[in-house]
Design a protein around this motif. Sequence first.
Motif, PDB file in Angstrom:
ATOM      1  N   LYS A   1      -3.368  55.768  -2.546  1.00 32.03           N
ATOM      2  CA  LYS A   1      -2.649  54.542  -2.874  1.00 32.03           C
ATOM      3  C   LYS A   1      -3.480  53.338  -2.427  1.00 32.03           C
ATOM      4  O   LYS A   1      -4.185  53.401  -1.412  1.00 32.03           O
ATOM      5  CB  LYS A   1      -1.285  54.495  -2.184  1.00 32.03           C
ATOM      6  N   LEU A   2      -3.409  52.274  -3.187  1.00 34.03           N
ATOM      7  CA  LEU A   2      -4.133  51.058  -2.843  1.00 34.03           C
ATOM      8  C   LEU A   2      -3.425  50.299  -1.730  1.00 34.03           C
ATOM      9  O   LEU A   2      -2.191  50.283  -1.670  1.00 34.03           O
ATOM     10  CB  LEU A   2      -4.228  50.131  -4.063  1.00 34.03           C
TER      11      LEU A   2
ATOM     12  N   ASP B   1      -2.405  46.636  -0.116  1.00 30.48           N
ATOM     13  CA  ASP B   1      -2.005  45.410  -0.805  1.00 30.48           C
ATOM     14  C   ASP B   1      -3.224  44.553  -1.159  1.00 30.48           C
ATOM     15  O   ASP B   1      -3.283  43.974  -2.241  1.00 30.48           O
ATOM     16  CB  ASP B   1      -1.020  44.603   0.049  1.00 30.48           C
TER      17      ASP B   1
ATOM     18  N   LEU C   1      -4.911  46.072  -4.093  1.00 29.28           N
ATOM     19  CA  LEU C   1      -4.115  45.840  -5.289  1.00 29.28           C
ATOM     20  C   LEU C   1      -4.349  44.427  -5.820  1.00 29.28           C
ATOM     21  O   LEU C   1      -4.498  44.230  -7.028  1.00 29.28           O
ATOM     22  CB  LEU C   1      -2.634  46.076  -5.003  1.00 29.28           C
TER      23      LEU C   1
END
Length: 100
Positions: A15-16, A18, A21
């Motif tokens: 998962k990236l 923040d 992202l």
Amino acid sequence: MAILSNPFVMEVPRKLTDEELVNAIRQDIVGELEAIHEYDAHVQATDNEDAKKVLSDIRDEEREHMGELLELLERLAPDEKGLHDEGREEVRAMLDKKSK
């Protein structure tokens, strides 16, 4: 432009964050701008009215995508929204002075 030769090139192994992202959204905006430029070039390069109509519609959808991504970016990075707003105000002030 997308790399189509390797179907796994876009897979992210985790998962990236923040921050990652936000950077990915910036890159997505760049991709939309490139697509807008390319579709517009195709519209200008033809006299075929059917092609112009379809390509113009696709180009304008890309412009909508850019707006959606910019809104998302500004929500994910509120400091960036502040800077965008400052830039908008600077331009308005310059242009308002010029027109008076």
